[in-house]
Write a protein that holds these residues in place. Structure first.
Motif, PDB file in Angstrom:
ATOM      1  N   ARG A   1     -28.729  87.818  87.202  1.00 12.14           N
ATOM      2  CA  ARG A   1     -28.269  87.889  88.593  1.00 12.14           C
ATOM      3  C   ARG A   1     -28.961  89.046  89.332  1.00 12.14           C
ATOM      4  N   GLY A   2     -29.079  90.184  88.636  1.00 14.03           N
ATOM      5  CA  GLY A   2     -29.735  91.333  89.251  1.00 14.03           C
ATOM      6  C   GLY A   2     -31.190  91.054  89.572  1.00 14.03           C
TER       7      GLY A   2
ATOM      8  N   GLU B   1     -37.138  97.634  87.260  1.00  9.24           N
ATOM      9  CA  GLU B   1     -36.912  96.444  88.080  1.00  9.24           C
ATOM     10  C   GLU B   1     -38.066  95.452  87.935  1.00  9.24           C
TER      11      GLU B   1
ATOM     12  N   ASN C   1     -28.093  80.298  82.469  1.00  6.75           N
ATOM     13  CA  ASN C   1     -26.977  81.140  82.060  1.00  6.75           C
ATOM     14  C   ASN C   1     -27.059  82.432  82.865  1.00  6.75           C
ATOM     15  N   LEU C   2     -26.234  82.527  83.898  1.00  2.00           N
ATOM     16  CA  LEU C   2     -26.348  83.624  84.855  1.00  2.00           C
ATOM     17  C   LEU C   2     -25.685  84.893  84.325  1.00  2.00           C
ATOM     18  N   THR C   3     -26.417  85.596  83.470  1.00  2.00           N
ATOM     19  CA  THR C   3     -25.966  86.893  82.991  1.00  2.00           C
ATOM     20  C   THR C   3     -26.090  87.920  84.113  1.00  2.00           C
ATOM     21  N   ASP C   4     -25.482  89.091  83.918  1.00  2.00           N
ATOM     22  CA  ASP C   4     -25.579  90.142  84.934  1.00  2.00           C
ATOM     23  C   ASP C   4     -27.037  90.550  85.138  1.00  2.00           C
ATOM     24  N   ARG C   5     -27.816  90.596  84.044  1.00  2.00           N
ATOM     25  CA  ARG C   5     -29.229  90.971  84.152  1.00  2.00           C
ATOM     26  C   ARG C   5     -30.002  89.945  84.975  1.00  2.00           C
TER      27      ARG C   5
END
Length: 206
Positions: free
Chosen positions: A12-13, A70, A6-10
């Motif tokens: 992906r980052g 990060e 599930n490619l959430t924004d987090r």
């Protein structure tokens, strides 16, 4: 696009951060992370196992040239990727493909896959011997069909409903709790359809 993650924004980052890491350094990090996948929580603290000590984690920003936020996002994402591979019992080849579909670079995806290939059997064995990968499980089910009357002075019957009593076991405390659920005919049919879809996926994985 990956069908597994599930490619959430987090996420992906974090995947974008993976591309900045030298494959040799990434290998060492992943070899530590994968050792924690499938391990039970500490019985006294209820904390999950960590790949690095606080002192080691504090040194990672300078080693990888990343900020601490990060680093946290990176470690969480790598753990998640391996957990997904473990729960789906992926082969190293399939894991590599899913990672590339999710945007992980070729060199880094290969590192993930090689570490997974070497540790896969041990991780799956840990998952199999752990009581559960989730804190609560279904321990028992009772059900009955209920048909009532529309009113105290009416002989007209209401629509029948199915009453379920679920016994939920907490794997951490070993205590049970009861959950009562009521389904109409339409709700029960929709629920059954979803269970059929889940069963098909389990059969495929099996």
């Amino acid at each position: 696009m990956s069908d597994l993650f599930n490619l959430t924004d987090r996420l992906r980052g974090a995947i974008a951060l993976v591309a900045s890491i030298d494959p040799r350094k990434l290998t060492m990090i992943l070899q530590r992370i994968i050792k924690t996948v499938g391990t039970p929580k500490d019985s006294s603290t209820q904390q999950s196992a960590t790949a690095f000590t606080p002192d080691e984690e504090a040194r990672l920003p300078s080693v990888l040239n990343l900020s601490m936020p990060e680093i946290v996002a990176l470690l969480d994402a790598c753990t998640l990727l391996y957990e997904k591979a473990a729960y789906a019992s992926l082969s190293a080849t399939r894991f590599n493909e899913e990672l590339r579909n999710a945007g992980v670079g070729g060199d880094q995806a290969l590192v993930f896959a090689k570490v997974w290939e070497s540790e896969r059997a041990e991780v799956l064995e840990r998952l199999a011997t752990t009581s559960s990968v989730v804190p609560k499980v279904l321990a028992g089910v009772e059900w009955q069909l209920h048909v009532g009357l529309a009113g105290s002075e009416s002989r007209e019957m209401q629509q029948p409903v199915a009453l379920f009593e679920l016994q939920i076991l907490d794997n951490d405390t070993r205590k049970r709790e009861r959950v009562d659920i009521e389904f109409s005919h339409e709700q029960l049919f929709a629920f059954y359809t979803k269970l059929e879809a889940i069963q098909e996926q389990l059969d495929t994985l099996g």
